[in-house]
Structures are given as C-alpha cells and as structure tokens.
Design an enzyme around this catalytic site. Sequence first.
Site, PDB file in Angstrom:
ATOM      1  N   ASN A   1      -9.880  -0.638  -0.474  1.00  0.00           N
ATOM      2  CA  ASN A   1      -8.447  -0.534  -0.273  1.00  0.00           C
ATOM      3  C   ASN A   1      -7.936  -1.026  -1.607  1.00  0.00           C
ATOM      4  O   ASN A   1      -7.976  -2.399  -1.989  1.00  0.00           O
ATOM      5  CB  ASN A   1      -7.861  -1.142   0.849  1.00  0.00           C
TER       6      ASN A   1
ATOM      7  N   CYS B   1       0.837  -1.107   0.159  1.00  0.00           N
ATOM      8  CA  CYS B   1      -0.032   0.059   0.037  1.00  0.00           C
ATOM      9  C   CYS B   1       0.805   1.118   0.041  1.00  0.00           C
ATOM     10  O   CYS B   1       0.211   2.297  -0.279  1.00  0.00           O
ATOM     11  CB  CYS B   1      -1.024  -0.056   1.250  1.00  0.00           C
TER      12      CYS B   1
ATOM     13  N   HIS C   1      -3.458   6.842   2.501  1.00  0.00           N
ATOM     14  CA  HIS C   1      -3.755   5.764   2.091  1.00  0.00           C
ATOM     15  C   HIS C   1      -5.180   5.209   2.612  1.00  0.00           C
ATOM     16  O   HIS C   1      -5.432   5.291   3.491  1.00  0.00           O
ATOM     17  CB  HIS C   1      -2.803   4.638   2.269  1.00  0.00           C
TER      18      HIS C   1
HETATM   19  N1  ACO Z   1     -17.510  -9.197   9.341  1.00  0.00           N
HETATM   20  C1  ACO Z   1     -18.034  -9.840  10.364  1.00  0.00           C
HETATM   21  N2  ACO Z   1     -17.283 -10.054  11.429  1.00  0.00           N
HETATM   22  C2  ACO Z   1     -15.962  -9.979  11.144  1.00  0.00           C
HETATM   23  C3  ACO Z   1     -15.560  -9.761   9.642  1.00  0.00           C
HETATM   24  C4  ACO Z   1     -16.480  -9.573   8.687  1.00  0.00           C
HETATM   25  N3  ACO Z   1     -16.010  -9.204   7.425  1.00  0.00           N
HETATM   26  N4  ACO Z   1     -14.095  -9.826   9.696  1.00  0.00           N
HETATM   27  C5  ACO Z   1     -13.564 -10.142  10.965  1.00  0.00           C
HETATM   28  N5  ACO Z   1     -14.739 -10.188  11.593  1.00  0.00           N
HETATM   29  C6  ACO Z   1     -14.842 -10.377  13.299  1.00  0.00           C
HETATM   30  C7  ACO Z   1     -13.430 -11.389  13.653  1.00  0.00           C
HETATM   31  O1  ACO Z   1     -13.540 -12.566  13.516  1.00  0.00           O
HETATM   32  C8  ACO Z   1     -13.579 -10.911  15.207  1.00  0.00           C
HETATM   33  O2  ACO Z   1     -14.554 -11.694  15.828  1.00  0.00           O
HETATM   34  P1  ACO Z   1     -14.135 -12.373  17.204  1.00  0.00           P
HETATM   35  O3  ACO Z   1     -14.022 -11.205  18.157  1.00  0.00           O
HETATM   36  O4  ACO Z   1     -15.288 -13.280  17.514  1.00  0.00           O
HETATM   37  O5  ACO Z   1     -12.690 -13.162  16.945  1.00  0.00           O
HETATM   38  C9  ACO Z   1     -14.185  -9.395  15.236  1.00  0.00           C
HETATM   39  O6  ACO Z   1     -14.908  -9.277  13.895  1.00  0.00           O
HETATM   40  C10 ACO Z   1     -13.270  -8.365  15.460  1.00  0.00           C
HETATM   41  O7  ACO Z   1     -12.279  -8.605  14.439  1.00  0.00           O
HETATM   42  P2  ACO Z   1     -10.986  -7.723  14.405  1.00  0.00           P
HETATM   43  O8  ACO Z   1     -10.027  -8.062  13.619  1.00  0.00           O
HETATM   44  O9  ACO Z   1     -10.575  -7.414  15.954  1.00  0.00           O
HETATM   45  O10 ACO Z   1     -11.810  -6.410  13.932  1.00  0.00           O
HETATM   46  P3  ACO Z   1     -11.084  -4.890  13.807  1.00  0.00           P
HETATM   47  O11 ACO Z   1     -11.877  -3.758  14.355  1.00  0.00           O
HETATM   48  O12 ACO Z   1      -9.684  -4.899  14.110  1.00  0.00           O
HETATM   49  O13 ACO Z   1     -11.346  -4.534  12.279  1.00  0.00           O
HETATM   50  C11 ACO Z   1      -9.872  -4.705  10.235  1.00  0.00           C
HETATM   51  C12 ACO Z   1     -10.494  -5.433  11.292  1.00  0.00           C
HETATM   52  C13 ACO Z   1     -10.924  -3.884   9.593  1.00  0.00           C
HETATM   53  C14 ACO Z   1      -9.167  -5.692   9.183  1.00  0.00           C
HETATM   54  C15 ACO Z   1      -8.750  -3.796  10.967  1.00  0.00           C
HETATM   55  O14 ACO Z   1      -8.270  -4.430  11.845  1.00  0.00           O
HETATM   56  C16 ACO Z   1      -7.737  -2.994   9.896  1.00  0.00           C
HETATM   57  O15 ACO Z   1      -8.193  -2.109   9.116  1.00  0.00           O
HETATM   58  N6  ACO Z   1      -6.556  -3.489   9.854  1.00  0.00           N
HETATM   59  C17 ACO Z   1      -5.507  -2.660   9.174  1.00  0.00           C
HETATM   60  C18 ACO Z   1      -5.708  -2.878   7.620  1.00  0.00           C
HETATM   61  C19 ACO Z   1      -4.449  -2.045   7.064  1.00  0.00           C
HETATM   62  O16 ACO Z   1      -4.167  -0.778   7.470  1.00  0.00           O
HETATM   63  N7  ACO Z   1      -3.528  -2.658   6.203  1.00  0.00           N
HETATM   64  C20 ACO Z   1      -2.665  -2.277   5.861  1.00  0.00           C
HETATM   65  C21 ACO Z   1      -2.587  -1.920   4.360  1.00  0.00           C
HETATM   66  S1  ACO Z   1      -2.998  -3.085   3.217  1.00  0.00           S
HETATM   67  C22 ACO Z   1      -1.738  -3.682   2.230  1.00  0.00           C
HETATM   68  O17 ACO Z   1      -0.796  -3.101   2.373  1.00  0.00           O
HETATM   69  C23 ACO Z   1      -2.108  -4.510   1.148  1.00  0.00           C
END
Ligand code: ACO
Length: 334
Positions: free
Chosen positions: A286, A115, A256
């Site tokens: 993204n 990214c 980003h």
């Molecule tokens: N729908 C419903 N529930 C979901 C989903 C979904 N699509 N995805 C995950 N969950 C659940 C999980 O299983 C978890 O359940 P549990 O508590 O029973 O285990 C719960 O939701 C919470 O999951 P988290 O991973 O804690 O959710 P979070 O609030 O952290 O959000 C996300 C997840 C959106 C992926 C976030 O962590 C994020 O944005 N991470 C960073 C992304 C990023 O910046 N990436 C870098 C760039 S990408 C690149 O370089 C290619």
Amino acid sequence: MKSVQRAAITAVSHYVPEDIYPNTWFESKIETSDEWIRSRTGIIERRFAPQDMATSHMIVRASERMFADFSIDKSTIDCVVVATVTPDYVFPSTAAIVQNALGLKAWGFDLSAACSGFVFALETARRMVESGGARRVLVCGADKMSSIINFEDRATCVLFGDGAGVVLVESIEDDTVGILDAFMGMDGSGCDSLRMEAGGSRHPASHETVEKKMHYAYQDGKTVFKSAVVQMADAAYQIMSRNNLTGDDVRWLVPHQANLRIIDATAERMGLSPEKVMINIEKYGNTTAGTIPICLSEWHAKGQLDYGDTVVLACFGGGYTWGSMLLKWAIKRT
Ligand code: ACO
C-alpha cells in the site's frame, strides 16, 4: 461565451524505489510469515526508498519521466497539487519543493486525505480546469510510508510501501473522453482508527512523543477493514448506478491497493470479472496516495489502457475518506 470543456488525464507516469523488500525480509525481524502476509493482504513484496530520498524526490523523478515521455512543455503547467501524508516537511508544502525542483512557474499546494488523496486531488484539479481557474495541473499522489512505519508493529509495517504516481490534468477538445463524474465521502468519526498522532499542533514533537512512538502510523486494522470493505465498494457502486452502468460497461476498475480482500469485495459488488481489475498490490504493498496513479501508469505502459476505455477509480483511507471517479481514458496508446 465559450462552453466549458471537460477535464481529462492527458499524461501519466510513476516512480518506485529500486530496493525490493520481500515478505521474508520481515520474518527475521518480527513474528510474522510470508504465508500470513500473502493470505491476509495479497502482498508479496514492496519497495522502500533509501533514507536520503524524500517524497518530493520520488515525485520529481516520476514527473521528469512524464515530461519526457509525453513531450510536455513544463512552462505550460500552472498548478501543482501533491496528495500525501508523508510530506517532506510540515511546511513548506511538498508542492513548493516539487515546483522549485522541476523549475515550474506554477502555484500549488498539498492535500491530505491519506489513501484517498490522489482521487481527492484529481477531483480538485478537474474542478480547477473546468472552471477556468487553471489550464494544466500536475497532480501527484506519493508517499514514503517507510518514514512513518513502526517496524516493530507487525500489524502495520508489512502493509505499506513507498512510491509516487503523477498525471497531467487539462481540458480537451474531444468531449467523449475525460473525467465524467466523481463521488466523495468522509466520516471523521474514523479519525482514531487510522492516524499519526504526533508532530502536529495537538502533540508537537517532544521526548515524550518519541518515547511513546507517537510519530508512527497507527491502524486498528480490523475496524478499518470493516469500513473500507463497505465504503470502497459502495462508492464504486454508487458512481456506476447513478451513471446507469453495469459491470459489462466498465473496462477497468482501479482500486486503492490496501488489501486484496477489499479489492475483491469491491469488484464483486460492481459485478466485475477479475480480469477487469488493476491489481499490483503484490509488488508494491500500500503506497497510500501512490497506488491509483501507479496502476494507471503501469497499465498505460503495458498498452492495456485504450483511448475511450471506461475506467472507475475507487478509494478508501484515513479520516475516514473515500471516493470514486468515472472516466473515459483520454490517452492514446503509443
Ligand atoms: N503477521 C502475523 N500475524 C499478524 C500480523 C502479521 N504481520 N499482523 C497481525 N497479526 C495477527 C494479529 O495479532 C491477530 O492475532 P490474534 O488473533 O492472536 O489477536 C491475527 O493476526 C488477526 O489479526 P487481524 O487484525 O484480525 O487480521 P485481519 O485479517 O483483519 O488483517 C489487516 C489485518 C491486513 C491489517 C486488515 O485488517 C486490513 O487490511 N485492514 C484495512 C486496511 C485498509 O484498508 N486501510 C485503509 C487505507 S490505509 C491509509 O489510509 C493510510
């Protein structure tokens, strides 16, 4: 001896596929909801390219549009840099495919920084132009994330989309505008948290790698989130502080687009009000290397970027990689 002229973005464009996939599209396929995706990420819909459209095709469409809109003589482009983690092939480079498809006389190469790819490519192009190594560089940030998404993994498949943004980088006479500063970082200890394991020399494609779903992007979202929220905000803050800028001095933050909560934290650290932040994550998700140039292109097209505007780009991605850039916008409104 002629003094070195500053490099600037002098043209911009983008392409996103036509097919729109709203959050509700996923509801019948995996256990998720529109409400979860919106509230955790800010995404409402994204575009996915059809199967026969590769990353290079999106770049070519964006570039052709840019050549037409800005009356660019493509024979003057001497280098193509493509930032992507979804190249058409492992080799040859997507840059070579783009060069041939566009009929350019340029040399070029691909650059992999997930990214952060577009910002890393832009900084590379700026250095090439300012050193005299290139005159006009076509810088492309593009990804077909749908080609490496596991559509059964709800934690990743809802986050990404496909798209391409392109800019032209060259030197300009007016030294009050252009790319002023860049701040880059990398921490390879983050490699395991965001990766695609197979298809390279460590795990060449085999029945086993396919069965184990190793050709898909994997992300430990929570771990990546914790680093992203700190590093992207910090990179943006660093570039402001070392150039003695406050939030009042910045016209636009171009972050980003991975997660609205990461964007908000970055804007807050910079002391920026929400109307100074470019956000289109709700429409495209993204698009990895595509997000920043797509934002620049859309805001230019809407007439919301003015010549001389102070713009800060900020990114975070796999690696980990991160960076920020300070520029004065160098394209006049049409
Ligand atoms: N729908 C419903 N529930 C979901 C989903 C979904 N699509 N995805 C995950 N969950 C659940 C999980 O299983 C978890 O359940 P549990 O508590 O029973 O285990 C719960 O939701 C919470 O999951 P988290 O991973 O804690 O959710 P979070 O609030 O952290 O959000 C996300 C997840 C959106 C992926 C976030 O962590 C994020 O944005 N991470 C960073 C992304 C990023 O910046 N990436 C870098 C760039 S990408 C690149 O370089 C290619």
